[in-house]
Design an enzyme around this catalytic site. Structure first.
Site, PDB file in Angstrom:
ATOM      1  N   LYS A   1       0.954  -0.987  -0.178  1.00 32.46           N
ATOM      2  CA  LYS A   1       0.216  -0.063   0.269  1.00 32.46           C
ATOM      3  C   LYS A   1       0.816   1.247  -0.021  1.00 32.46           C
ATOM      4  CE  LYS A   1      -4.549   0.630  -0.154  1.00 32.46           C
ATOM      5  NZ  LYS A   1      -5.380  -0.323  -0.189  1.00 32.46           N
TER       6      LYS A   1
ATOM      7  N   THR B   1      -3.391  -5.209   1.132  1.00 32.03           N
ATOM      8  CA  THR B   1      -2.747  -4.718   0.675  1.00 32.03           C
ATOM      9  C   THR B   1      -4.000  -3.124   2.383  1.00 32.03           C
ATOM     10  OG1 THR B   1      -4.418  -3.500  -0.870  1.00 32.03           O
ATOM     11  CG2 THR B   1      -1.890  -4.393  -1.542  1.00 32.03           C
ATOM     12  N   ASP B   2      -4.992  -3.162   1.796  1.00 36.42           N
ATOM     13  CA  ASP B   2      -5.973  -2.669   2.988  1.00 36.42           C
ATOM     14  C   ASP B   2      -5.348  -2.967   5.115  1.00 36.42           C
ATOM     15  OD1 ASP B   2      -8.543  -1.086   3.625  1.00 36.42           O
ATOM     16  OD2 ASP B   2      -8.895  -3.360   5.056  1.00 36.42           O
TER      17      ASP B   2
ATOM     18  N   ARG C   1      29.571  33.611 -10.438  1.00 42.34           N
ATOM     19  CA  ARG C   1      28.409  32.648 -10.763  1.00 42.34           C
ATOM     20  C   ARG C   1      27.900  32.856  -9.481  1.00 42.34           C
ATOM     21  NH1 ARG C   1      27.787  26.892 -13.157  1.00 42.34           N
ATOM     22  NH2 ARG C   1      29.691  25.655 -11.469  1.00 42.34           N
TER      23      ARG C   1
ATOM     24  N   GLN D   1      30.174  19.357  -9.614  1.00 47.02           N
ATOM     25  CA  GLN D   1      30.414  18.114  -9.031  1.00 47.02           C
ATOM     26  C   GLN D   1      31.180  18.241  -8.037  1.00 47.02           C
ATOM     27  OE1 GLN D   1      30.363  18.872 -12.352  1.00 47.02           O
ATOM     28  NE2 GLN D   1      30.190  17.193 -13.319  1.00 47.02           N
TER      29      GLN D   1
ATOM     30  N   ASN E   1      20.848  21.218 -11.582  1.00 45.21           N
ATOM     31  CA  ASN E   1      21.611  22.765 -11.138  1.00 45.21           C
ATOM     32  C   ASN E   1      21.031  23.534 -11.689  1.00 45.21           C
ATOM     33  OD1 ASN E   1      23.651  24.940 -11.700  1.00 45.21           O
ATOM     34  ND2 ASN E   1      25.234  23.415 -12.468  1.00 45.21           N
TER      35      ASN E   1
ATOM     36  N   HIS F   1      20.075  26.652 -12.473  1.00 45.65           N
ATOM     37  CA  HIS F   1      20.986  27.690 -13.460  1.00 45.65           C
ATOM     38  C   HIS F   1      20.670  29.309 -13.343  1.00 45.65           C
ATOM     39  CE1 HIS F   1      23.352  24.084 -15.283  1.00 45.65           C
ATOM     40  NE2 HIS F   1      22.199  23.623 -15.899  1.00 45.65           N
TER      41      HIS F   1
END
Length: 298
Positions: free
Chosen positions: A10, A55-56, A172, A222, A248, A250
């Site tokens: 679930k 799943t319940d 930058r 990096q 990144n 930019h």
């Protein structure tokens, strides 16, 4: 034909646990996804459900455990769940629990009440707990942690070919959205045994990631990634591996010359796509990589 690896469970169980300490309340807000693996050939090949936990029921267990065990931390809550599914179901040999924790902050206002919260505008904490009845793999993590350095970053000296148009720069903006998983050594503190202080561990790793990002003069994203991962491995002896995925984000200088204006690294266009994507794993010496390469589904 042969049935290959398979699992079921679930996904996206959104559970909120409130602890009432008098008039002061504490909140834990989790999205929990459970995946079970094991002897499930019959249900796939013959439609026989005899070994299938619904799943319940899996969903109900998540909510019941929030009451019965509380939510001390995402990791410990996931460990309680994983152990339960493997120990209680003969056909289940492995359980994986993925958790996202959504942070809330108490509203600090004149006349405010200690049970009023605002959703924190920060990253999402994640955890993945896998248990096979004997061993544990605990992956803690975070995603969407947005950080930015407005200087102390350059990018130059790269390969140039006929399609290269990007100008070199010695100053930058470096911005990224940190997505990370880290693997705890050994069992990671099995419930009932020596407990890891999960919340403290998470906060410590987060602080190291932020400090490394802020303190590293970056010649490339990096280099920054490796500095972040290395700091975690170096200063957190209980962690053997960390995998980072850094898009990144930019920021391009806007050409203001058509308007008679000079742009001295002041005005940028923040582009959301396409983006560079830098990913790598940093390991403790002697450790083997075990974190999946794909971090897109933390």
């Amino acid at each position: 034909m042969t049935l290959g690896q398979n699992q079921y469970g679930k996904a996206q169980n959104h559970v909120v646990r409130i602890v009432r300490d008098g008039i002061t309340h504490h909140i834990k807000d989790l999205t929990v996804s459970v995946a079970l693996s094991g002897d499930m050939a019959d249900v796939h090949l013959r439609g026989c459900n005899a070994k299938v936990l619904t799943t319940d029921a899996t969903k109900n267990t998540v909510f019941a455990f929030a009451k019965e065990h509380g939510v001390e931390s995402a990791e410990r809550f996931g460990m309680h769940l994983a152990r339960h599914f493997v120990a209680s179901q003969e056909a289940v040999t492995s359980a994986r629990v993925r958790i996202e924790e959504h942070a809330w902050e108490r509203i600090e206002a004149p006349g405010g009440k200690p049970h009023s919260f605002v959703r924190a505008g920060r990253e999402t904490r994640t955890a993945q707990i896998t248990h096979d009845g004997e061993g544990w793999q605990i992956l803690s993590g975070l995603k969407d942690l947005v950080v930015l350095n407005s200087t102390d970053s350059e990018f130059r000296g790269y390969v140039r070919d006929r399609y290269t148009t990007l100008p070199e720069t010695t100053d930058r903006i470096l911005a990224t959205e940190v997505n990370a998983r880290w693997r705890h050594a050994g069992t990671g503190g099995e419930p009932g045994g020596e407990a890891v202080r999960w919340d403290h561990s998470y906060a410590t790793v987060r602080d190291h990631l932020l400090h490394a990002f802020a303190e590293t003069y970056s010649r490339s994203l990096q280099e920054t990634l490796y500095a972040m991962g290395s700091r975690v491995i170096d200063r957190c002896p209980g962690i053997d591996e960390i995998r980072l995925s850094l898009p990144n984000k930019h920021h391009f200088l806007v050409d203001l010359t058509p308007f008679g204006l000079e742009n001295d690294n002041e005005v940028y266009h923040a582009a959301d796509r396409p983006y560079g994507l830098i990913e790598a794993t940093v390991l403790r010496d002697g450790a083997e990589a075990a974190i999946p390469v794909d971090l897109t589904n933390l």
